[in-house]
Design an enzyme around this catalytic site. Structure first.
Site, PDB file in Angstrom:
ATOM      1  CD  GLU A 132     -20.514  20.001 -20.034  1.00 51.68           C
ATOM      2  OE1 GLU A 132     -20.731  19.222 -20.932  1.00 51.68           O
ATOM      3  OE2 GLU A 132     -19.349  21.106 -20.350  1.00 51.68           O
ATOM      4  CE  LYS A 182      -4.222   2.323   4.008  1.00 50.36           C
ATOM      5  NZ  LYS A 182      -5.335   1.546   4.703  1.00 50.36           N
ATOM      6  CG  ASN A 192     -18.484  23.417 -24.857  1.00 48.24           C
ATOM      7  OD1 ASN A 192     -19.801  23.446 -25.557  1.00 48.24           O
ATOM      8  ND2 ASN A 192     -17.886  22.512 -25.551  1.00 48.24           N
ATOM      9  CB  SER A 197     -16.260  22.608 -29.277  1.00 52.47           C
ATOM     10  OG  SER A 197     -16.200  21.677 -30.787  1.00 52.47           O
ATOM     11  CB  THR A 254     -41.328  24.283  -8.198  1.00 57.62           C
ATOM     12  OG1 THR A 254     -41.929  24.582  -9.209  1.00 57.62           O
ATOM     13  CG2 THR A 254     -41.648  25.135  -7.149  1.00 57.62           C
ATOM     14  CG  HIS A 255     -42.596  20.687 -10.962  1.00 59.95           C
ATOM     15  ND1 HIS A 255     -42.651  19.011  -9.696  1.00 59.95           N
ATOM     16  CD2 HIS A 255     -43.321  21.472  -9.192  1.00 59.95           C
ATOM     17  CE1 HIS A 255     -43.499  19.580  -9.152  1.00 59.95           C
ATOM     18  NE2 HIS A 255     -43.026  20.249  -8.488  1.00 59.95           N
ATOM     19  CD  GLN A 301      -3.090  -2.485   2.504  1.00 59.13           C
ATOM     20  OE1 GLN A 301      -2.442  -2.226   3.172  1.00 59.13           O
ATOM     21  NE2 GLN A 301      -2.328  -3.024   1.303  1.00 59.13           N
ATOM     22  CE1 TYR A 307      -5.848  -2.892   9.449  1.00 59.08           C
ATOM     23  CE2 TYR A 307      -4.790  -5.766   8.930  1.00 59.08           C
ATOM     24  CZ  TYR A 307      -5.977  -4.109   8.796  1.00 59.08           C
ATOM     25  OH  TYR A 307      -4.436  -3.917   7.581  1.00 59.08           O
ATOM     26  CG  ASN A 343      -4.210  -4.596  13.158  1.00 58.24           C
ATOM     27  OD1 ASN A 343      -2.628  -4.109  12.308  1.00 58.24           O
ATOM     28  ND2 ASN A 343      -4.217  -5.931  13.930  1.00 58.24           N
ATOM     29  CE  LYS A 374     -21.036  23.961 -28.179  1.00 60.35           C
ATOM     30  NZ  LYS A 374     -21.426  22.620 -28.139  1.00 60.35           N
ATOM     31  CB  SER A 378      -1.024  -0.480   1.273  1.00 63.37           C
ATOM     32  OG  SER A 378      -0.274  -0.120   2.453  1.00 63.37           O
TER      33      SER A 378
HETATM   34  N1  ARG Z   1      -0.773  -1.036   5.099  1.00 62.89           N
HETATM   35  C1  ARG Z   1      -2.449  -1.846   6.732  1.00 62.89           C
HETATM   36  C2  ARG Z   1      -3.210  -1.797   6.817  1.00 62.89           C
HETATM   37  O1  ARG Z   1      -3.543  -0.024   6.027  1.00 62.89           O
HETATM   38  C3  ARG Z   1      -2.173  -0.945   7.685  1.00 62.89           C
HETATM   39  C4  ARG Z   1      -1.673  -2.007   8.901  1.00 62.89           C
HETATM   40  C5  ARG Z   1      -1.838  -3.599   8.632  1.00 62.89           C
HETATM   41  N2  ARG Z   1      -1.734  -4.720   9.462  1.00 62.89           N
HETATM   42  C6  ARG Z   1      -1.725  -5.756   9.093  1.00 62.89           C
HETATM   43  N3  ARG Z   1      -2.407  -6.486  10.925  1.00 62.89           N
HETATM   44  N4  ARG Z   1      -1.333  -6.610   8.230  1.00 62.89           N
HETATM   45  O2  ARG Z   1      -4.504  -1.289   6.584  1.00 62.89           O
END
Ligand code: ARG
Length: 466
Positions: free
Chosen positions: A297, A332, A292, A284, A162-163, A329, A324, A117, A290, A30
Site C-alpha cells: 500500500e 535537487k 494488513n 490493526s 482483463t478488466h 536550485q 542559469y 553554474n 487484521k 540549499s
Molecule cells: N546552489 C545553486 C544551485 O543549486 C548553485 C548554483 C548557484 N549559482 C548562482 N549563480 N547563484 O543551483
C-alpha cells in the site's frame, strides 16, 4: 577577502555594502539538502584543479595542496566533524571556503575558469550517473526475486484478467515474468538516460564559456565522461537530464504500484492468492484479527510522490529563460526525494517477494467458473475452417446455455456440443480444460509451458541465477 566581502561574509561579497538579511540566508540556502553532493563536488573539483595545473593556470604544488585539502574535507564530512554553514549557501561554497581556510591562497585559485553554474551541473550529472548504477542493481534484485518465484511456481495455473474479470487461464510464472520484462525496460531506460547524463559540462563557466585556456576534454577523461557539452548556454540552463531521470524513476515506481495493487488484492480474503510473510505485514490497533499489506500500500501511495517530483521539476523548468536561474536550485530536493523513495521501494519489494508464498491451489480453483476456455473452443472451430467471427457467435451461445444451466463448459456432453456445430468432435475436450488451454498458447511470448520455460531460462541466464 576585501573589506566589504568581510562585511557580508560571502565569497561573492565584494560588491555588497551590507550583510545579507538572516531571512534571505534562510530562504536561499540549499546546504541543508545539497550537502549530499559533497563527494561528487569534491571529485569534480579535484579534476578541475588537475586541469588548471596542466594548463599552467595554477602550479603543480597548488593543485596538490587543493587535492590534499579536498581529501581531508571529504574525510571530515564522512566522519560528521565538518561544520556546514548555512550562510555559505550551498555545498560548493561550503567546501571552497573550508578549503581556503585550510590551505590558504591556493584554495582561492580553485574557482578559476569555473562558475557554480557549470559546477552544479557537473555535480548533479556525476551524482545521477552513480545513482543510475545503484538503481540498476536494485532493479536487478527485484527481477531476481520475481524470477525465483517464477521458478518455484513453474506449472501453476491461474486466471489471467482483463478488466479485472477472469479472461483466460495463464501460468503464474508467466504473470511473474511480465514484471521481469517491465523492470528490464526500466533498466534499459535508465541506462539510456545515463548516456545523456554522461556529458561533461565544466568549462561552460557562468554561461558564455571562459577566455582562460582550459582543457575540457581532459576533465571529461579524468571523470569518465564520454564527451563535453557543445553549447555553454544550453549547458548552464539545461536540466533535461534531470527531468528524464525523474521520468525513469516515475516509471519504476508506477510499475511497483501496479505490482502492489495486485499484491493487495491477492492477499485479500476474496482472492487469497498470496500469503505475505508475517514479518512483512502489520496489524490493526483495534481489530485483533487484521494482517494488513501495508508495504505494497505504501509503495502504491508513494507513486504519487515520485510522479509529483517529476511534475514539480517540469513546472520549474517551464518558461525559464536561458541560462542559469536560481529556480534551478529547486531540482535537487525533487531528485533526492524521488531517489530515496524509489530505492527504498525497490529494496523492500525484493525482500517482500522472497518472503511471500503463492497459494497455487486457490489460483487453480479460481480458473473454474468463468468460462475461461471459451476462446479455445472458438480457436478449435477456426482450426476446422470456421470463420472466427462465426465461431465467436457459436461459442457465445454455448456459454449462454452453460450459464442458464449453471454448469462449466467441460460438463457439456459431446452430443450437446455437436448441436452447436457439426465440426465438433471428441478432441474438443482437449481444449476445454484449463491445462489444455494454457498449453495450446505456444505463440512467441505466449503462456504455454514450453514458452514460459524458455522465458524463465532466458531471465535466469541474463540475471546470472542458477
Ligand atoms: N546552489 C545553486 C544551485 O543549486 C548553485 C548554483 C548557484 N549559482 C548562482 N549563480 N547563484 O543551483
Amino acid at each position: 577577502m576585501t573589506d566589504s566581502a568581510k562585511k557580508s561574509g560571502k565569497l561573492w561579497g565584494g560588491r555588497f555594502s551590507e550583510a545579507t538579511a538572516a531571512s534571505v540566508e534562510a530562504f536561499t540556502e540549499s546546504i541543508s539538502y545539497d550537502w549530499r553532493l559533497y563527494h561528487h563536488d569534491i571529485k569534480g573539483s579535484k579534476a578541475h584543479a588537475r586541469m588548471l595545473a596542466k594548463q599552467g593556470l595554477i602550479t603543480g604544488s597548488e593543485a596538490e595542496a587543493i587535492v590534499q585539502g579536498l581529501t581531508e574535507i571529504e574525510r571530515e564530512i564522512e566522519n560528521n566533524t565538518f561544520v556546514f554553514r548555512p550562510e555559505l549557501e550551498d555545498i560548493h561554497m561550503n567546501i571552497e571556503q573550508a578549503l581556503t581556510e585550510r590551505i590558504g591562497a591556493a584554495g582561492e585559485k580553485l574557482h578559476t575558469a569555473r562558475s557554480r553554474n557549470d559546477q552544479v551541473a557537473l555535480d548533479i550529472r556525476l551524482y545521477l550517473r552513480d545513482q543510475g548504477t545503484e538503481l540498476d542493481t536494485l532493479l536487478a534484485d527485484v527481477q531476481k526475486a520475481f524470477t525465483r518465484q517464477a521458478r518455484t511456481c513453474l506449472g501453476a495455473i491461474m486466471p489471467g484478467y482483463t478488466h479485472m474479470q477472469r479472461a483466460q487461464p495463464v501460468l503464474l510464472s508467466h504473470h511473474l515474468l511480465a514484471y521481469v520484462e517491465m523492470f528490464g525496460r526500466d533498466r534499459e531506460r535508465m541506462q539510456d538516460c545515463v548516456k545523456r547524463i554522461n556529458i561533461m559540462p565544466l568549462g561552460s563557466a557562468a554561461l558564455a564559456g571562459t577566455g582562460l585556456p582550459v582543457d575540457r576534454e581532459f576533465v571529461a577523461r579524468e571523470l569518465g565522461f564520454s564527451a563535453v557539452t557543445a553549447n555553454s548556454m544550453d549547458t548552464t540552463a539545461d536540466r533535461d537530464f534531470a527531468l528524464e531521470f525523474l521520468f525513469c524513476l516515475t516509471t519504476i515506481q508506477l510499475h511497483l504500484s501496479r505490482m502492489s495493487e495486485e499484491l493487495v488484492l491477492w492477499s485479500s480474503k476474496e482472492f487469497e492468492f498470496i500469503q505475505i510473510g508475517d514479518r512483512y505485514c502489520t496489524g490493526s490497533s483495534i481489530m485483533p484479527q487484521k494482517k494488513n499489506p501495508d508495504i505494497p500500500e505504501l509503495i502504491r501511495g508513494k507513486a504519487g510522490r515520485v510522479a509529483g517530483a517529476l511534475v514539480a521539476l517540469l513546472m520549474t523548468v517551464k518558461g525559464l529563460p536561458l541560462t542559469y536561474n536560481r529556480d534551478l536550485q529547486e531540482d535537487k530536493e525533487q531528485i533526492f526525494d524521488a531517489l530515496d523513495t524509489v530505492k527504498a521501494s525497490l529494496s523492500i519489494t525484493a525482500e517482500l517477494l522472497a518472503n511471500s508464498k503463492f497459494n497455487t491451489d486457490r489460483m487453480k480453483k479460481a480458473c473454474y467458473g468463468g468460462f475461461m476456455t471459451a476462446t479455445d473452443i472458438a480457436d478449435y472451430l477456426v482450426k476446422k475452417n470456421m470463420p472466427f467471427r462465426k465461431a465467436h457467435g457459436v461459442v457465445g451461445t454455448i456459454v449462454a446455455l452453460c450459464q442458464k444451466r449453471d454448469i462449466e463448459l467441460e460438463e457439456l456432453t459431446l452430443q450437446e456440443l455437436q448441436q452447436f456445430s457439426d465440426l465438433v468432435e471428441a478432441d474438443i475436450f482437449d481444449v476445454l480444460s484449463v491445462e489444455g488451454s494454457v498449453d495450446s498458447r505456444t505463440s512467441a511470448g505466449g503462456t504455454a509451458g514450453v514458452r514460459v520455460t524458455e522465458a524463465l531460462e532466458r531471465a535466469e541466464q541474463q540475471l546470472g541465477i542458477a
